[in-house]
Scaffold this active site. Structure first.
Site, mmCIF file in Angstrom:
data_model
loop_
_atom_site.group_PDB
_atom_site.id
_atom_site.type_symbol
_atom_site.label_atom_id
_atom_site.label_comp_id
_atom_site.label_asym_id
_atom_site.label_seq_id
_atom_site.Cartn_x
_atom_site.Cartn_y
_atom_site.Cartn_z
ATOM 1 N N SER A 142 11.579 47.141 52.914
ATOM 2 C CA SER A 142 10.786 47.199 51.675
ATOM 3 C C SER A 142 9.928 48.454 51.712
ATOM 4 O O SER A 142 9.639 48.993 52.799
ATOM 5 C CB SER A 142 9.866 45.972 51.610
ATOM 6 O OG SER A 142 8.904 46.122 50.595
ATOM 7 N N TYR B 118 3.872 40.065 55.290
ATOM 8 C CA TYR B 118 5.095 40.638 54.719
ATOM 9 C C TYR B 118 5.270 42.087 55.177
ATOM 10 O O TYR B 118 6.347 42.491 55.614
ATOM 11 C CB TYR B 118 5.015 40.561 53.192
ATOM 12 C CG TYR B 118 6.251 41.067 52.485
ATOM 13 C CD1 TYR B 118 7.412 40.312 52.447
ATOM 14 C CD2 TYR B 118 6.255 42.308 51.850
ATOM 15 C CE1 TYR B 118 8.544 40.771 51.793
ATOM 16 C CE2 TYR B 118 7.378 42.779 51.197
ATOM 17 C CZ TYR B 118 8.527 42.004 51.165
ATOM 18 O OH TYR B 118 9.651 42.475 50.512
HETATM 19 N N1 LIG Z 1 11.893 42.008 44.743
HETATM 20 C C1 LIG Z 1 11.281 43.060 45.264
HETATM 21 O O1 LIG Z 1 10.474 43.724 44.606
HETATM 22 C C2 LIG Z 1 11.575 43.477 46.682
HETATM 23 C C3 LIG Z 1 11.065 44.703 47.112
HETATM 24 C C4 LIG Z 1 11.328 45.126 48.398
HETATM 25 C C5 LIG Z 1 12.097 44.347 49.248
HETATM 26 N N2 LIG Z 1 12.570 43.151 48.816
HETATM 27 C C6 LIG Z 1 13.373 42.381 49.773
HETATM 28 O O2 LIG Z 1 14.636 42.098 49.216
HETATM 29 C C7 LIG Z 1 15.158 40.909 49.802
HETATM 30 C C8 LIG Z 1 15.627 39.968 48.708
HETATM 31 O O3 LIG Z 1 14.510 39.597 47.924
HETATM 32 P P1 LIG Z 1 14.595 39.236 46.377
HETATM 33 O O4 LIG Z 1 13.531 40.008 45.695
HETATM 34 O O5 LIG Z 1 15.977 39.332 45.914
HETATM 35 O O6 LIG Z 1 14.081 37.722 46.438
HETATM 36 P P2 LIG Z 1 14.737 36.366 45.916
HETATM 37 O O7 LIG Z 1 13.702 35.327 46.155
HETATM 38 O O8 LIG Z 1 15.277 36.553 44.541
HETATM 39 O O9 LIG Z 1 15.969 36.157 46.902
HETATM 40 C C9 LIG Z 1 15.824 35.824 48.265
HETATM 41 C C10 LIG Z 1 16.979 34.926 48.670
HETATM 42 O O10 LIG Z 1 16.856 34.655 50.072
HETATM 43 C C11 LIG Z 1 17.096 33.268 50.271
HETATM 44 N N3 LIG Z 1 16.423 32.816 51.496
HETATM 45 C C12 LIG Z 1 15.100 32.640 51.694
HETATM 46 N N4 LIG Z 1 14.877 32.168 52.925
HETATM 47 C C13 LIG Z 1 16.081 32.047 53.526
HETATM 48 C C14 LIG Z 1 16.500 31.602 54.809
HETATM 49 N N5 LIG Z 1 15.622 31.183 55.718
HETATM 50 N N6 LIG Z 1 17.830 31.611 55.101
HETATM 51 C C15 LIG Z 1 18.734 32.011 54.176
HETATM 52 N N7 LIG Z 1 18.400 32.430 52.935
HETATM 53 C C16 LIG Z 1 17.075 32.453 52.616
HETATM 54 C C17 LIG Z 1 16.530 32.589 49.027
HETATM 55 O O11 LIG Z 1 17.043 31.277 48.855
HETATM 56 C C18 LIG Z 1 16.958 33.566 47.941
HETATM 57 O O12 LIG Z 1 18.240 33.249 47.437
HETATM 58 C C19 LIG Z 1 14.043 40.338 50.670
HETATM 59 O O13 LIG Z 1 14.259 40.705 52.017
HETATM 60 C C20 LIG Z 1 12.802 41.019 50.126
HETATM 61 O O14 LIG Z 1 11.782 41.114 51.073
HETATM 62 C C21 LIG Z 1 12.342 42.691 47.556
#
Ligand SMILES: NC(=O)c1ccc[n+]([C@@H]2O[C@H](COP(=O)([O-])OP(=O)(O)OC[C@H]3O[C@@H](n4cnc5c(N)ncnc54)[C@H](O)[C@@H]3O)[C@@H](O)[C@H]2O)c1
Length: 245
Positions: free
Chosen positions: A145, A158
């Site tokens: 991230s 985080y």
């Molecule tokens: N959305 C943002 O702005 C953003 C920015 C930077 C990084 N990220 C990173 O991107 C990745 C995806 O995030 P997102 O925004 O798509 O969130 P999201 O909540 O839409 O998706 C996350 C997914 O991970 C699954 N998950 C959670 N815990 C789990 C576990 N223990 N085992 C298996 N699956 C699990 C959830 O069920 C969900 O389907 C994450 O690592 C997040 O930190 C997101």
């Protein structure tokens, strides 16, 4: 190493039932890759499978908690037997906890680090030996991230977890020089996904409910579509280079 043609390549994505993970899977499916998608949410995973299958390719699902080493070891063994070695491993599953350092309970530190850091560690630890043994050009992508690069308020757990993913990925990348496996780490900024949809118990006591609502609105209005990350990951794999943005 660059993997230019993704047709029939085996691509495993964790946390693929939603947001960025689903879009990463869709980007690979559009290039006719064979998808193996993992999530802890069984219902959402089934919906994701249906969406991916509409693109015409193969998509297999496994419900698993990436933070559990026993489950992840068994998953890697099962995937190896049922499908063979992965061409691309994407460690994407992650959670966010919003709250000041003093309002982040210890169990939230454990949860965040166990899923965000150990989830990626388990993916690499248990799938990599099969990938190395198989030889050929292969690729690991870890989703970190922008919070793994820059300081952020109300996100100490985080942010620490994403710095750890960066450090782990950098070391692994160095150690794999001389093999045909490359490692990319992706650092998305503000992406419009359900990650901000947290319950009041999912935030620190210094965060008011209206602040959570505002954050969600901000992400909806200003966040990039998660397909931007999906396409960036495909680009990273096709170029075979590490990626920071
Ligand atoms: N959305 C943002 O702005 C953003 C920015 C930077 C990084 N990220 C990173 O991107 C990745 C995806 O995030 P997102 O925004 O798509 O969130 P999201 O909540 O839409 O998706 C996350 C997914 O991970 C699954 N998950 C959670 N815990 C789990 C576990 N223990 N085992 C298996 N699956 C699990 C959830 O069920 C969900 O389907 C994450 O690592 C997040 O930190 C997101």
């Amino acid at each position: 190493m660059a993997i230019k043609n993704l047709k029939s390549k085996r691509v495993l994505v964790t946390g693929a039932a939603s947001g960025i993970g689903l879009e990463i899977a869709l980007s690979f499916a559009r290039r006719a890759a064979q998808l193996i998608i993992i999530d802890i949410n069984a219902g959402a995973l089934e919906n994701a499978q249906q969406e991916l299958r509409k693109l015409g390719g193969q998509c297999h699902t496994y419900v698993a908690d990436v933070s559990d080493p026993i489950i992840m070891k068994e998953l890697a063994e099962r995937v190896q037997v049922e499908h063979g070695p992965l061409d691309v491993l994407v460690n994407n599953a992650g959670v966010a906890f919003l709250g000041s350092f003093q309002c982040t309970p210890i169990q939230q530190w454990h949860r965040t680090l166990n899923i965000n850091v150990m989830g990626a560690v388990h993916g690499c630890q248990f799938f990599l030996p099969y990938m190395l043994e198989a030889g050929g050009a292969r690729h690991i992508v870890n989703v970190a991230s922008a919070a793994g690069l820059a300081p952020t308020l109300n996100m100490s757990a985080y942010s620490a977890s994403k710095h750890a993913v960066m450090g782990m990925s950098d070391s692994l990348s160095l150690e794999l020089m001389g093999t045909r496996i490359s490692v990319s780490v992706v650092c998305p900024g503000i992406i419009n996904t359900p990650i901000t949809q947290v319950s009041p118990s999912g935030v620190g006591s210094n965060i008011r409910p209206d602040q959570v609502t505002k954050l969600g609105e901000y992400y909806r209005k200003n966040g990039a579509h998660p397909s931007v990350v999906g396409e960036a990951v495909v680009k990273a794999v096709r170029s075979g280079r590490g990626l920071y943005w």
